[in-house]
Motif scaffolding. Sequence first.
Motif, PDB file in Angstrom:
ATOM      1  N   GLU A   1       0.823  -1.209   0.000  1.00 45.89           N
ATOM      2  CA  GLU A   1       0.000   0.000   0.000  1.00 45.89           C
ATOM      3  C   GLU A   1       0.857   1.258   0.000  1.00 45.89           C
ATOM      4  O   GLU A   1       1.937   1.285   0.574  1.00 45.89           O
ATOM      5  N   GLN A   2       0.337   2.285  -0.699  1.00 45.76           N
ATOM      6  CA  GLN A   2       1.071   3.537  -0.882  1.00 45.76           C
ATOM      7  C   GLN A   2       0.088   4.700  -0.893  1.00 45.76           C
ATOM      8  O   GLN A   2      -1.079   4.513  -1.236  1.00 45.76           O
ATOM      9  N   THR A   3       0.594   5.880  -0.608  1.00 45.26           N
ATOM     10  CA  THR A   3      -0.167   7.106  -0.844  1.00 45.26           C
ATOM     11  C   THR A   3       0.210   7.615  -2.232  1.00 45.26           C
ATOM     12  O   THR A   3       1.190   7.151  -2.826  1.00 45.26           O
ATOM     13  N   VAL A   4      -0.554   8.573  -2.748  1.00 42.24           N
ATOM     14  CA  VAL A   4      -0.225   9.148  -4.050  1.00 42.24           C
ATOM     15  C   VAL A   4       1.190   9.753  -4.048  1.00 42.24           C
ATOM     16  O   VAL A   4       1.961   9.498  -4.974  1.00 42.24           O
ATOM     17  N   PRO A   5       1.581  10.525  -3.023  1.00 40.78           N
ATOM     18  CA  PRO A   5       2.945  11.056  -3.025  1.00 40.78           C
ATOM     19  C   PRO A   5       4.018   9.952  -3.028  1.00 40.78           C
ATOM     20  O   PRO A   5       5.056  10.098  -3.676  1.00 40.78           O
ATOM     21  N   GLU A   6       3.760   8.862  -2.334  1.00 40.51           N
ATOM     22  CA  GLU A   6       4.721   7.746  -2.343  1.00 40.51           C
ATOM     23  C   GLU A   6       4.792   7.102  -3.727  1.00 40.51           C
ATOM     24  O   GLU A   6       5.881   6.782  -4.216  1.00 40.51           O
ATOM     25  N   LEU A   7       3.640   6.909  -4.357  1.00 36.47           N
ATOM     26  CA  LEU A   7       3.618   6.371  -5.723  1.00 36.47           C
ATOM     27  C   LEU A   7       4.356   7.301  -6.677  1.00 36.47           C
ATOM     28  O   LEU A   7       5.124   6.848  -7.527  1.00 36.47           O
ATOM     29  N   ALA A   8       4.123   8.597  -6.547  1.00 38.60           N
ATOM     30  CA  ALA A   8       4.779   9.576  -7.418  1.00 38.60           C
ATOM     31  C   ALA A   8       6.292   9.493  -7.276  1.00 38.60           C
ATOM     32  O   ALA A   8       7.022   9.532  -8.268  1.00 38.60           O
ATOM     33  N   ALA A   9       6.766   9.346  -6.054  1.00 38.04           N
ATOM     34  CA  ALA A   9       8.212   9.237  -5.818  1.00 38.04           C
ATOM     35  C   ALA A   9       8.764   7.963  -6.449  1.00 38.04           C
ATOM     36  O   ALA A   9       9.821   7.985  -7.085  1.00 38.04           O
TER      37      ALA A   9
END
Length: 153
Positions: free
Chosen positions: A54-62
Motif C-alpha cells: 500500500e502507498q499514498t499518491v505522493p509515495e507512488l509519485a516518488a
Amino acid sequence: MHNVNMKAEQLHQLIWMSRPLMQAAEGCVENGLTGTNLTVRMRAVLEILHKYGEQTVPELAARLDIQRQYVQIMCNETLTSGFIEQRPNPRHKRSPILTLTNQGSALIEDILSKEMQIMQEMSEDLSTEDIATALKVILSVVDGLQKRTGERK
C-alpha cells in the motif's frame, strides 16, 4: 565531431536509443493489456502497489518519478476500475492509502507473469554478463545525466 572519440559517440547513440527502446517496451506492454481494461498508466499503479504494498499518491509519485498531480490522475483512473481501493490514512487525513483489491492483485500477477515470460524468451540470446553490463551502464548514464541537470535525488 572530429575530436569526439568512438566511446563518446557510442554513448551518445545509447542515450538516443532510449526513446525507441521505451516506445517499443510501451507498445509491448500495451499489447499485453489487451482485454484487461487497463491502460499502461493504470498498469504502472498496479505494479508499484504489487511490488511495494500500500502507498499514498505522493509515495507512488516518488517511486514512479512522476509529478504527484499526474499520478493523482493515474490513481483516479485506476480507482474507478475497481482494481485498487483507498483507505483513510491515520498519518495524513488528506492523503488516503491506496491498496490493490483482490481482482487488481490477481490481474497484475497475471500480467507480470506474462511479461516475465517474454523477458525469459528475449534473454535466451543474451549472456548474464551482457545484461549486467548493460544495466550498469544505463544506471551510470542516468546518474550522470541527473547530476548534470540537478535532478539527482
